[in-house]
Scaffold this motif. Structure first.
Motif, mmCIF file in Angstrom:
data_model
loop_
_atom_site.group_PDB
_atom_site.id
_atom_site.type_symbol
_atom_site.label_atom_id
_atom_site.label_comp_id
_atom_site.label_asym_id
_atom_site.label_seq_id
_atom_site.Cartn_x
_atom_site.Cartn_y
_atom_site.Cartn_z
ATOM 1 N N ASP A 1 0.849 -1.189 0.000
ATOM 2 C CA ASP A 1 0.000 0.000 0.000
ATOM 3 C C ASP A 1 0.886 1.242 0.000
ATOM 4 N N THR A 2 0.702 2.098 -0.990
ATOM 5 C CA THR A 2 1.558 3.284 -1.103
ATOM 6 C C THR A 2 1.019 4.482 -0.315
ATOM 7 N N THR A 3 -0.115 4.296 0.385
ATOM 8 C CA THR A 3 -0.662 5.394 1.167
ATOM 9 C C THR A 3 0.320 5.788 2.263
ATOM 10 N N ALA A 4 0.579 7.055 2.394
ATOM 11 C CA ALA A 4 1.508 7.527 3.417
ATOM 12 C C ALA A 4 1.057 8.879 3.930
ATOM 13 N N LYS A 5 1.326 9.143 5.220
ATOM 14 C CA LYS A 5 0.991 10.444 5.796
ATOM 15 C C LYS A 5 2.055 11.474 5.442
ATOM 16 N N SER A 6 3.280 11.006 5.284
ATOM 17 C CA SER A 6 4.364 11.919 4.923
ATOM 18 C C SER A 6 5.471 11.119 4.248
ATOM 19 N N ILE A 7 6.306 11.804 3.508
ATOM 20 C CA ILE A 7 7.463 11.189 2.865
ATOM 21 C C ILE A 7 8.665 12.050 3.208
ATOM 22 N N GLY A 8 9.711 11.422 3.732
ATOM 23 C CA GLY A 8 10.874 12.194 4.143
ATOM 24 C C GLY A 8 12.178 11.497 3.863
ATOM 25 N N GLN A 9 13.226 12.263 3.886
ATOM 26 C CA GLN A 9 14.590 11.784 3.697
ATOM 27 C C GLN A 9 15.495 12.495 4.701
ATOM 28 N N SER A 10 16.506 11.786 5.189
ATOM 29 C CA SER A 10 17.458 12.409 6.101
ATOM 30 C C SER A 10 18.853 11.864 5.842
ATOM 31 N N LYS A 11 19.844 12.596 6.280
ATOM 32 C CA LYS A 11 21.238 12.199 6.073
ATOM 33 C C LYS A 11 22.099 12.736 7.205
ATOM 34 N N THR A 12 22.925 11.862 7.777
ATOM 35 C CA THR A 12 23.901 12.257 8.790
ATOM 36 C C THR A 12 25.280 12.285 8.153
#
Length: 387
Positions: A236-247
């Motif tokens: 299911d591709t339903t999502a409340k948010s889409i995010g990316q992060s990098k350290t």
């Protein structure tokens, strides 16, 4: 018992450039901007033999390997190859979950029954991806997602590794705790200080003693260390948010490098939005500086978007507050208030062709659209009643 594959493209960005420029194959290669202050995004396996890895400053990497080849980031190339890769995997089973641009999980419990030997399916997928896309992949074969992920990491590049429940103690427990998928770099030293140095140590640990460190997921981590994972393949591709992060191991100080790092994560967000055919309105940007200052800023757009250009412009506006304060060690970008693109109700403006509409113009246009003379000015009503 379920059969889950975790499939990972080896050194994807570096491998992608070797696809379009075959002369780069086999060379020590890194992907990043070629200027002072650049930080490496990906290093080929040939470059890794020199001790070069991602998040390392390019200037230092060049001292380790004089013949290092530097190629610029090419988002369109990565997105094109990723899409083709996912389509190949999806042709074997619709129970497929992309995990990132270069990896996915796939449930082949039924598909594998068509093959005389179970591993023949994994070999076929590996061979086909390389034949059609020239991309090397590693495959982990296991009864659940966690073990499949751990298995695919055990032999790279071009490995196929099986990890059964009965092999957890002999193959998994001996690995250092920092190799366990899901354990973050900040958590590792805390666990080590408590004597949890291997995955086996975690598997046999007391839940109560770890709760302050691992929180509500403590039992889940202990279960995984014992090879138990019930997380499903999420189609299911339903999502409340889409995010990316990098350290970043080494703080970024050059504005160009910070911009490139931010854009890189935003391009991945755009790719995920396009795959889901979704748009969002609220952009959140988080940052951590070298002096340990952390902050988060948000902005809500008038109209939902999936455009990396729009998101990038807004994020850089949020970043302006921190520009030049200190080196950047962490960034995070997310887009929330998501909706499917075909669910957007576009508000039409029937007055677009009127440069400076008067009250009479507006009333006339409304009556014209309704095909009835129902809207009137107060003046016209008064004049009518006075007659």
């Amino acid at each position: 018992m379920a059969v889950i594959l975790h499939i990972d493209i080896n050194a994807f960005y570096a491998s992608a450039h070797a696809v379009v420029e075959p002369e780069l194959a086999g060379k020590p290669l890194v992907v990043c901007s070629n200027h002072r202050g650049s930080v490496i995004t990906t290093a080929s396996y040939e470059a890794r033999k020199f001790g070069i890895n991602s998040a390392m400053p390019l200037s230092y990497a060049q001292t380790l390997c004089r013949d290092l080849v530097v190629v610029p980031i090419d988002f369109s190339l990565y997105q094109d190859l990723s899409s083709k890769f996912m389509n190949i995997i999806r042709s074997y089973s619709t129970l497929m979950q992309p995990a990132s641009i270069d990896e996915c999980y796939v449930d082949v419990t039924e598909k594998i029954k068509e093959y005389e030997r179970p591993l023949d399916l994994a070999y076929e997928i590996q061979t086909r991806v390389y034949r059609e896309l020239k991309l090397p992949i590693s495959i982990g074969v296991a009864p659940n997602k966690f073990l499949a992920k751990m298995a695919s990491d055990m032999e790279k590049p071009k490995g196929i590794t099986v990890l059964r429940i009965r092999e957890v103690q002999s193959k998994l427990w001996q690995l250092p705790i920092e190799d366990m998928h899901g354990i973050g770099s900040k958590t590792v030293p805390k666990l080590q200080k408590m004597g949890i140095k291997t995955i086996g140590d975690l598997a046999q640990a007391n839940e109560d003693s770890l709760r302050n460190t691992l929180g509500v997921n403590t039992q889940n981590f202990i279960n995984k260390a014992n090879g138990i994972d019930s997380s499903p393949i999420e189609t299911d591709t339903t999502a409340k948010s889409i995010g990316q992060s990098k350290t970043f191991t080494h703080p970024m100080v050059e504005l160009d490098e910070i911009r490139n790092a931010i854009l890189f994560e935003i391009k991945e967000i755009e790719r995920r939005l396009l795959n889901r055919d979704m748009v969002g309105k609220t952009i959140t940007f988080s940052i951590r500086l070298q002096n340990y200052k952390t902050a988060a800023r948000s902005i809500t757009l008038d109209e939902p978007t999936q455009s990396s250009d729009v998101i990038f412009e807004k994020v850089m506006g949020l970043y302006d507050e921190f520009d030049g304060l200190d080196g950047v060690t962490f960034i995070s970008i997310s887009l929330s208030n998501l909706v499917y693109k075909d669910e957007i109700i576009e508000q039409l403006n029937i007055f677009d062709d009127l440069t400076e509409p008067t009250v009479n113009d507006i009333i006339s246009r409304l009556n014209q659209e309704l095909k009835q003379d129902v809207f009137k000015t107060p003046r016209s009503l008064l004049e009518k009643n006075s007659k």
